[in-house]
Write a protein that holds these residues in place. Structure first.
Motif, short mmCIF file in Angstrom:
data_model
loop_
_atom_site.label_atom_id
_atom_site.label_comp_id
_atom_site.label_asym_id
_atom_site.label_seq_id
_atom_site.Cartn_x
_atom_site.Cartn_y
_atom_site.Cartn_z
N GLN A 1 -25.54 -67.49 -92.74
CA GLN A 1 -26.12 -67.19 -91.71
C GLN A 1 -27.62 -67.30 -91.91
OE1 GLN A 1 -24.48 -65.54 -89.15
NE2 GLN A 1 -22.57 -66.16 -90.63
N THR A 2 -28.46 -67.35 -90.54
CA THR A 2 -29.80 -67.79 -90.50
C THR A 2 -30.35 -66.48 -91.18
OG1 THR A 2 -29.86 -66.75 -88.34
CG2 THR A 2 -29.50 -68.94 -88.41
N ASP A 3 -30.11 -65.60 -91.50
CA ASP A 3 -30.80 -64.42 -92.21
C ASP A 3 -30.99 -64.64 -93.84
OD1 ASP A 3 -30.93 -63.13 -89.67
OD2 ASP A 3 -29.10 -61.55 -90.25
N ASP A 4 -29.82 -65.61 -94.17
CA ASP A 4 -30.07 -66.10 -95.75
C ASP A 4 -30.85 -67.37 -95.94
OD1 ASP A 4 -28.05 -64.07 -95.85
OD2 ASP A 4 -26.46 -65.32 -95.69
N LEU A 5 -31.33 -67.72 -94.92
CA LEU A 5 -32.21 -69.02 -95.26
C LEU A 5 -33.19 -68.94 -96.06
CD1 LEU A 5 -31.87 -70.87 -91.57
CD2 LEU A 5 -30.61 -71.25 -93.98
N GLY A 6 -34.00 -67.80 -96.09
CA GLY A 6 -35.31 -67.69 -96.69
C GLY A 6 -34.78 -67.80 -98.30
N VAL A 7 -33.88 -66.82 -98.61
CA VAL A 7 -33.36 -66.97 -100.10
C VAL A 7 -32.98 -68.37 -100.40
CG1 VAL A 7 -31.98 -65.87 -101.73
CG2 VAL A 7 -33.16 -64.69 -100.10
N THR A 8 -32.16 -68.85 -99.60
CA THR A 8 -31.70 -70.22 -99.86
C THR A 8 -32.72 -71.33 -100.08
OG1 THR A 8 -29.69 -69.87 -98.63
CG2 THR A 8 -29.86 -71.94 -99.28
N SER A 9 -33.57 -71.24 -99.27
CA SER A 9 -34.92 -72.32 -99.32
C SER A 9 -35.60 -72.17 -100.55
CB SER A 9 -35.53 -72.25 -98.18
OG SER A 9 -35.04 -72.38 -97.05
N ALA A 10 -35.95 -71.02 -101.04
CA ALA A 10 -36.59 -70.62 -102.26
C ALA A 10 -35.79 -71.02 -103.28
CB ALA A 10 -36.90 -68.93 -102.44
N LEU A 11 -34.37 -70.83 -103.35
CA LEU A 11 -33.41 -71.67 -104.59
C LEU A 11 -33.51 -72.79 -104.53
CD1 LEU A 11 -30.49 -68.84 -104.37
CD2 LEU A 11 -32.39 -69.00 -106.10
N LEU A 12 -33.67 -73.46 -103.55
CA LEU A 12 -33.62 -74.71 -103.41
C LEU A 12 -34.88 -75.45 -104.00
CD1 LEU A 12 -32.25 -77.62 -102.45
CD2 LEU A 12 -33.56 -77.07 -100.23
N LEU A 13 -35.84 -75.00 -103.60
CA LEU A 13 -37.43 -75.41 -104.14
C LEU A 13 -37.43 -75.10 -105.74
CD1 LEU A 13 -39.75 -74.24 -101.27
CD2 LEU A 13 -38.87 -76.72 -101.81
N VAL A 14 -36.78 -73.94 -106.10
CA VAL A 14 -37.07 -73.77 -107.64
C VAL A 14 -36.10 -74.94 -108.28
CG1 VAL A 14 -36.29 -71.97 -109.49
CG2 VAL A 14 -37.56 -71.35 -107.50
N THR B 1 -33.41 -84.26 -103.83
CA THR B 1 -32.68 -82.78 -104.24
C THR B 1 -32.93 -81.96 -103.05
OG1 THR B 1 -33.23 -82.89 -106.57
CG2 THR B 1 -32.72 -80.80 -105.62
N VAL B 2 -34.18 -82.20 -102.31
CA VAL B 2 -34.55 -81.27 -101.30
C VAL B 2 -33.82 -81.86 -100.12
CG1 VAL B 2 -36.59 -80.89 -99.74
CG2 VAL B 2 -36.91 -80.61 -102.03
N LEU B 3 -33.61 -83.24 -100.05
CA LEU B 3 -32.91 -83.71 -98.73
C LEU B 3 -31.53 -83.45 -98.76
CD1 LEU B 3 -34.68 -87.22 -98.28
CD2 LEU B 3 -34.78 -85.12 -96.65
N SER B 4 -31.15 -83.65 -99.88
CA SER B 4 -29.60 -83.29 -100.06
C SER B 4 -29.39 -81.54 -99.94
CB SER B 4 -28.82 -83.71 -101.34
OG SER B 4 -29.72 -83.52 -102.48
N GLY B 5 -30.43 -80.73 -100.51
CA GLY B 5 -30.05 -79.26 -100.39
C GLY B 5 -30.21 -79.07 -98.80
N ALA B 6 -31.22 -79.77 -98.17
CA ALA B 6 -31.41 -79.45 -96.67
C ALA B 6 -30.12 -79.64 -96.03
CB ALA B 6 -32.55 -80.18 -96.07
N ALA B 7 -29.36 -80.98 -96.42
CA ALA B 7 -28.28 -81.41 -95.55
C ALA B 7 -27.14 -80.54 -95.93
CB ALA B 7 -27.81 -82.74 -96.09
N THR B 8 -27.26 -79.92 -97.06
CA THR B 8 -26.01 -78.88 -97.54
C THR B 8 -26.17 -77.55 -96.71
OG1 THR B 8 -25.85 -79.96 -99.58
CG2 THR B 8 -25.23 -77.60 -99.33
N ILE B 9 -27.56 -77.01 -96.69
CA ILE B 9 -27.87 -75.84 -95.84
C ILE B 9 -27.52 -76.09 -94.36
CG2 ILE B 9 -29.66 -74.54 -95.08
CD1 ILE B 9 -31.08 -74.80 -97.78
N TRP B 10 -27.87 -77.17 -93.75
CA TRP B 10 -27.41 -77.53 -92.22
C TRP B 10 -25.98 -77.51 -92.02
CZ3 TRP B 10 -24.87 -81.92 -90.46
CH2 TRP B 10 -24.84 -81.93 -89.13
N MET B 11 -25.23 -78.24 -93.07
CA MET B 11 -23.61 -78.21 -92.97
C MET B 11 -23.11 -76.66 -93.03
SD MET B 11 -21.02 -80.29 -95.37
CE MET B 11 -21.40 -78.97 -96.78
#
Length: 63
Positions: free
Chosen positions: A37-50, A19-29
């Protein structure tokens, strides 16, 4: 004598890692294509971990 099949335990670390790897690939894409945007990465990363944690809990309860 009949043998009953053993219940296999779910691979919780594998589910979380996948899940983490596919989420990271999705975020990268999405970042690479300008959708995210890079400003949204904090919230997106938190949602991915949850989400990964919830999937891991769900997989462990099915055992």
């Amino acid at each position: 004598m009949s043998q009953q099949p053993r219940k296999s335990r779910p691979d919780v670390p594998g589910v979380v890692a996948g899940t983490v790897l596919s989420g990271a690939a999705t975020i990268w894409m999405l970042t690479d294509n300008g959708v995210l945007q890079t400003d949204d990465l904090g919230v997106t990363s938190a949602l991915l971990l949850v989400t990964a944690g919830l999937l891991g809990l769900a997989a462990s309860r099915r055992a």
